[in-house]
Design a protein around this motif. Structure first.
Motif, short mmCIF file in Angstrom:
data_model
loop_
_atom_site.label_atom_id
_atom_site.label_comp_id
_atom_site.label_asym_id
_atom_site.label_seq_id
_atom_site.Cartn_x
_atom_site.Cartn_y
_atom_site.Cartn_z
N LEU A 30 -16.30 15.15 -61.54
CA LEU A 30 -17.10 16.38 -61.60
C LEU A 30 -18.60 16.05 -61.62
CD1 LEU A 30 -16.43 19.43 -63.92
CD2 LEU A 30 -18.68 18.38 -63.86
N ASN A 31 -18.99 15.10 -62.45
CA ASN A 31 -20.41 14.82 -62.65
C ASN A 31 -21.11 14.19 -61.45
OD1 ASN A 31 -20.95 15.79 -65.28
ND2 ASN A 31 -19.84 14.07 -66.17
N ARG A 32 -20.34 13.66 -60.50
CA ARG A 32 -20.95 13.06 -59.31
C ARG A 32 -20.38 13.65 -58.02
NH1 ARG A 32 -25.77 10.54 -60.17
NH2 ARG A 32 -25.72 9.65 -62.26
N TYR A 33 -19.78 14.82 -58.13
CA TYR A 33 -19.05 15.39 -56.99
C TYR A 33 -19.93 15.56 -55.76
CZ TYR A 33 -16.03 18.52 -54.30
OH TYR A 33 -15.26 19.08 -53.31
N TYR A 34 -21.14 16.10 -55.93
CA TYR A 34 -21.98 16.42 -54.76
C TYR A 34 -22.35 15.17 -53.97
CZ TYR A 34 -26.07 14.77 -57.39
OH TYR A 34 -26.97 13.99 -58.09
N GLU A 35 -22.31 14.01 -54.61
CA GLU A 35 -22.64 12.76 -53.91
C GLU A 35 -21.51 12.28 -53.01
OE1 GLU A 35 -23.53 10.15 -57.11
OE2 GLU A 35 -25.58 10.89 -57.37
N ASN A 36 -20.29 12.62 -53.38
CA ASN A 36 -19.12 12.19 -52.61
C ASN A 36 -17.99 13.20 -52.80
OD1 ASN A 36 -17.23 10.65 -51.16
ND2 ASN A 36 -16.62 9.51 -52.98
N PRO A 37 -18.07 14.38 -52.16
CA PRO A 37 -17.08 15.44 -52.39
C PRO A 37 -15.65 14.97 -52.10
CG PRO A 37 -18.95 16.29 -51.18
CD PRO A 37 -19.13 14.80 -51.22
N GLN A 38 -14.76 15.25 -53.06
CA GLN A 38 -13.34 14.93 -52.91
C GLN A 38 -12.52 16.15 -53.35
OE1 GLN A 38 -13.43 11.30 -55.40
NE2 GLN A 38 -12.79 10.16 -53.58
N PRO A 39 -12.51 17.19 -52.55
CA PRO A 39 -11.79 18.40 -52.94
C PRO A 39 -10.29 18.18 -53.09
CG PRO A 39 -12.48 18.52 -50.63
CD PRO A 39 -13.16 17.34 -51.23
N GLU A 40 -9.76 17.14 -52.47
CA GLU A 40 -8.33 16.87 -52.57
C GLU A 40 -7.92 16.53 -54.01
OE1 GLU A 40 -10.35 12.97 -51.45
OE2 GLU A 40 -10.50 15.09 -50.88
N ARG A 41 -8.87 16.20 -54.86
CA ARG A 41 -8.57 15.87 -56.25
C ARG A 41 -8.66 17.09 -57.17
NH1 ARG A 41 -11.59 11.02 -58.88
NH2 ARG A 41 -10.03 11.57 -60.45
N PHE A 42 -8.97 18.25 -56.62
CA PHE A 42 -9.27 19.42 -57.45
C PHE A 42 -8.16 19.75 -58.44
CE2 PHE A 42 -9.14 23.93 -58.39
CZ PHE A 42 -10.43 24.15 -58.85
N GLU A 43 -6.94 19.92 -57.96
CA GLU A 43 -5.85 20.36 -58.84
C GLU A 43 -5.62 19.37 -59.98
OE1 GLU A 43 -2.28 21.35 -56.74
OE2 GLU A 43 -3.41 22.30 -55.13
#
Length: 226
Positions: A30-43
């Motif tokens: 969460l804290n570094r999401y914008y640097e390396n988006p990984q939406p597949e990890r959301f759930e």
């Protein structure tokens, strides 16, 4: 290198990559999401945050709402599946997801919030109704409290968009000294740990009033000192 050795080497690299991803906690994601988006990890991340007590820590509910709203806005095609697969969360955490969906502007956001309003107590129902009376445009939501400050910060973590930091900067000129002090502390902390925040603040510096520039300079000096 023999083919068999090549396959072993490639398999080793793959296992190392998996181990690296697994070692990163949901909070780090969460804290570094914008640097390396990984939406597949959301759930998986939402469930981990729920189990770890992340949502119960002070300030983390609006932060999570802002963050999830940003992720929803960027991945509208995944939203229905994500919402369905987070129905096993505690009810309070489901409401958090519903609020984020509304803030994202997704077509299903109002529908989900209205459904939750029917199964909660009068106090929470009133809060949901007040939220539904607003326009769900997170980028235009002013910072007028600690909660709205965390809301904008969460949205920034999801998107990296400068507008969310500009919204925070605008609160430096607040007539409420306590809010201005919280904003200065938050900017100093975030600028020290996120280079992009520092860069945005530097870019915006000359566009601000003399009073706000002075407060920004104080925050930036504190960031450099950390």
């Amino acid at each position: 290198m023999k083919i068999s050795q090549l396959f072993i080497y490639a398999a080793g690299l793959a296992l190392t990559a998996v181990a690296t991803v697994a070692a990163e906690s949901a909070e780090q994601w969460l804290n570094r999401y914008y640097e390396n988006p990984q939406p597949e990890r959301f759930e998986a991340a939402v469930h981990e945050l729920s189990r770890s007590g992340f949502f119960e820590r002070p300030g983390n509910v609006p932060l999570a709402i802002g963050f999830f709203a940003g992720v929803f806005r960027q991945n509208p095609e995944q939203v229905d599946l994500w919402v369905m697969n987070t129905r096993g969360l505690p009810r309070a955490h489901q409401r958090l997801v519903a609020a984020a969906l509304w803030y994202s502007g997704h077509r299903r956001g109002r529908e989900y919030l209205q459904a939750y309003a029917q199964v909660v107590g009068p106090g929470m129902r009133g809060e949901i109704e007040r939220l539904l009376a607003m326009e769900p445009v997170l980028r235009d939501t002013p910072v007028c409290s600690a909660s709205s400050l965390n809301l904008q910060w969460g949205a920034f973590l999801a998107t990296g968009e400068a507008q969310h930091i500009r919204n925070v900067l605008a609160a430096l000129g607040s007539d409420e000294p306590a809010l201005g002090a919280k904003v200065r502390l938050a900017l100093a902390e975030k600028a020290a740990s996120h280079e992009r925040v520092y860069e945005i603040c530097q870019t915006e510096l000359e566009r601000q009033s003399a009073e706000v520039r002075e407060r920004m300079n104080t925050a930036m000096a504190a960031a450099k000192a950390q």
